[in-house]
Design an enzyme around this catalytic site. Sequence first.
Site, PDB file in Angstrom:
ATOM      1  CG  ASP A  28     -60.360  -3.168  43.155  1.00 46.76           C
ATOM      2  OD1 ASP A  28     -61.068  -3.242  44.170  1.00 46.76           O
ATOM      3  OD2 ASP A  28     -60.114  -2.095  42.568  1.00 46.76           O
ATOM      4  CG  ASP A 122     -63.160  -2.783  47.924  1.00 47.74           C
ATOM      5  OD1 ASP A 122     -62.129  -2.240  48.365  1.00 47.74           O
ATOM      6  OD2 ASP A 122     -63.952  -2.210  47.147  1.00 47.74           O
ATOM      7  CD  GLU A 123     -57.771  -1.393  46.731  1.00 53.01           C
ATOM      8  OE1 GLU A 123     -57.091  -1.591  45.704  1.00 53.01           O
ATOM      9  OE2 GLU A 123     -58.160  -0.266  47.097  1.00 53.01           O
TER      10      GLU A 123
END
EC number: 2.7.7.7
Length: 416
Positions: A28, A122-123
């Site tokens: 993350d 974003d993860e």
Amino acid sequence: MTAKGGEGERQVSAADVDSSRATVLHVDMDAFFASVELLEHPELVHRPVIIGHEGGRGIVSSANYAARRFGIRSAMPVARAMRLCPQAVVLHPHYEKYRDASAEVMRIFHDVTPIVEPLSIDEAFLDVAGAVRLFGPPARIAANLRARVRRETGLTCSIGAGATKFIAKLASTRSKPDGLLVVPPERTLEFLHPLPIGAIWGVGPATRENLERRGIRTVRDLAETPRQVLEGWVGPAAGGKLHDLAWGRDARHVSTSRTDKSIGHENTFGTDISDLGALQRELLEQADRVAVRLRKGGWRARTVSLKVRFADFTTITRSRTLPEATDLARRIHEQTVELLDAADLRGRAVRLLGTRGEQLVRAEDELLGLWSDQEQWRGAETAADRAALRFGRGAVLPAALLERPVDRERLADSEG
């Protein structure tokens, strides 16, 4: 692994942790949008920074950790954020930069393993079981990933490692910011049970409040509650999932068969519209159409996207990833209205408006936000679905849609 269980405490692993069977990683990125912007503003790194548009009804897209210490969070109105932290610096978002940075980070992940499951921009989850022979144990792989991401992009990330996706994601959250937490399988319950019940997927503020009224405050309390009791409180499916998660059981695998499918609806208007109220009513109709099709297909959307084309044919898209996937029109409409407000139209006339649900997941794989404000609307929306089946679409509509001043050239449902 450290063994602190207090809510909000950061946990990171010791260098000698045994990670041999913790082969699921959750990576993350830390305060992603803000961190990307700060690459071009290094002088602001230690100052509170908000990503959004000041003035009007702009909302916070992201905030760095210096700003979060003042209580600033994503989706908060920028005006409120500035009251909490008057010295904060507001930077405007640049979504193309975030997409480029995300592509670079995902490329690094794929250099380590082909089994990568992106969850959002974003993860991602990574299964590194097949990479151990080449790159070493999962803890070393994770440490090297963090170092390489920082070296090649200038960004930091937090990584959790565990035997399941549930534990890996919990671990990455506990290690933030810029940390690594490995939870060996044999220490899963030692890590999990002291955590507050809000750490479990699907347990939002309303759920937590209701469980706490029943004397359940930690995951251990939840685990020690008989499955039958939980099922009596929240229903067989949700009660069973809660019980399994409280014991660290999660049968899902990291999947590379990404669902690129999305469901959307957009309208081109016969006459350009600048009235904000009319645009919000249009978004309500679109949210209703998208939600109905999501439920009919058995999907929920993790991301809600808004498309706006102005009279001069300039087009913008904005999106937001939700904490819980949804198939509810009310939830989708809330997000698109906030995204529209954040776009700061300043009276510009709109030619086209579109709503889309993206990053779809199967509804049966998601634990509902039990007792949440959104779930209280599920009964009403499913009742409207049944009425539409019997009497046709429009038999039951939100009151705001009874007044429809919008002139359309065409309607376009889309699914891809």
